[in-house]
Design an enzyme around this catalytic site. Structure first.
Site, PDB file in Angstrom:
ATOM      1  N   GLU A 225       0.602  -1.189   0.346  1.00 24.77           N
ATOM      2  CA  GLU A 225       0.549  -0.163  -0.009  1.00 24.77           C
ATOM      3  C   GLU A 225       1.264   1.290   0.104  1.00 24.77           C
ATOM      4  OE1 GLU A 225      -4.141  -1.820   1.938  1.00 24.77           O
ATOM      5  OE2 GLU A 225      -2.467  -1.025   2.950  1.00 24.77           O
TER       6      GLU A 225
ATOM      7  N   GLU B  97      -3.405  -9.315   4.227  1.00 26.35           N
ATOM      8  CA  GLU B  97      -4.208  -9.741   5.456  1.00 26.35           C
ATOM      9  C   GLU B  97      -5.120 -10.524   5.835  1.00 26.35           C
ATOM     10  OE1 GLU B  97      -2.001  -5.437   3.827  1.00 26.35           O
ATOM     11  OE2 GLU B  97      -3.102  -7.179   2.983  1.00 26.35           O
TER      12      GLU B  97
END
Length: 260
Positions: A111, A131
């Protein structure tokens, strides 16, 4: 604790190196420091381009420090002025940022890379959004990836958390270019030099236009540009650099950009 963020200033270029052994993971304190670094870069008129990379040859960044989370860092804690990693939510960031991905780039690390404008990768770099395996969501990637690559590919990466290599990242347009590891920083510097030699006010306008137009209809976005409703566009159209570009073209010479 030593400073996990190393900066090197060379002319108009700022290199930011995440150096937090063993894996360059980001905790709350590190994120806040990164936000301070990028905010100062944003506000310094003498700096034009930033390069973000990781220390060593194995890790760019694996994202959120799960050990720190286990020790009390709250996932919804104070990440600092720019949000996680100091960059992806930094308001008014109208300067180009290059990510030089030198190794493992996963979770919040991916990210962070996606928050840059250009992504270069070493040929051994690997990527993932794992995640889901730790029972949480890759929030920024869930917003960005389906808008940037084919929807079904983005959803596969988000829903499975599988790893993919630099070649696949390039195939889907996640990274711009792949380089041998030994050449990565040289390539990043060459790209930064090229951009730093250009018109900074135009870059600022490009970045603000892209952000503003992301969720706008084409004509609405064009109207805001032509009516000079975007601050960076209004500055550009009234600038010495705007006149210098036309003058240099007429005189058949290279323009000299002053950023004003």
């Amino acid at each position: 604790m030593t400073n996990p963020i190393k900066t090197q200033r060379d002319g108009a270029i700022l290199q930011v190196t995440l150096d937090r052994p063993k894996a360059n993971a980001i905790d709350l304190q590190t994120s806040r420091r990164m936000g301070d670094v990028f905010a100062k870069f944003r506000d310094d008129p003498d700096l034009r381009v930033a390069v973000i990379t990781g220390a060593g040859e194995k890790f760019f960044c694996p994202g959120w420090d799960l050990k720190a989370a286990n020790d009390g860092d709250a996932v919804d804690g104070d990440y600092g002025v720019g949000g996680f990693g100091g960059l992806q939510e930094l308001r008014g960031m109208n300067k180009p940022v290059i990510a030089a991905v030198n190794g493992i780039c996963c979770g919040g690390g991916l990210e962070l890379a996606l928050a840059a404008d250009i992504i270069l990768a070493a040929d051994h770099a690997t990527f993932a959004l794992p995640e889901i395996r730790s029972g949480t969501v890759a929030d920024a990637a869930s917003v960005k990836l389906p808008k940037r690559i084919p929807y079904h590919i983005a959803m596969e990466l988000l829903l499975t958390g599988r790893w993919f290599d630099a070649q696949e990242a390039h195939l889907w347009g996640i990274v711009n270019h792949i380089h041998p590891a030994a050449d990565l920083m040289h390539a990043a510097r060459a790209m930064a030099d090229l951009i730093a030699s250009g018109p900074p006010l135009v870059y600022a306008a490009i970045k603000e236009i892209v952000r503003d137009a992301e969720d706008s209809k084409f004509q609405d976005a064009m109207n805001r540009i032509t009516k000079r409703q975007l601050a960076s566009v209004d500055t550009l159209y009234s600038s010495d650099d705007q006149a210098e570009g036309a003058r240099a073209f007429a005189e058949k010479r290279d323009p000299v950009w002053k950023g004003r």
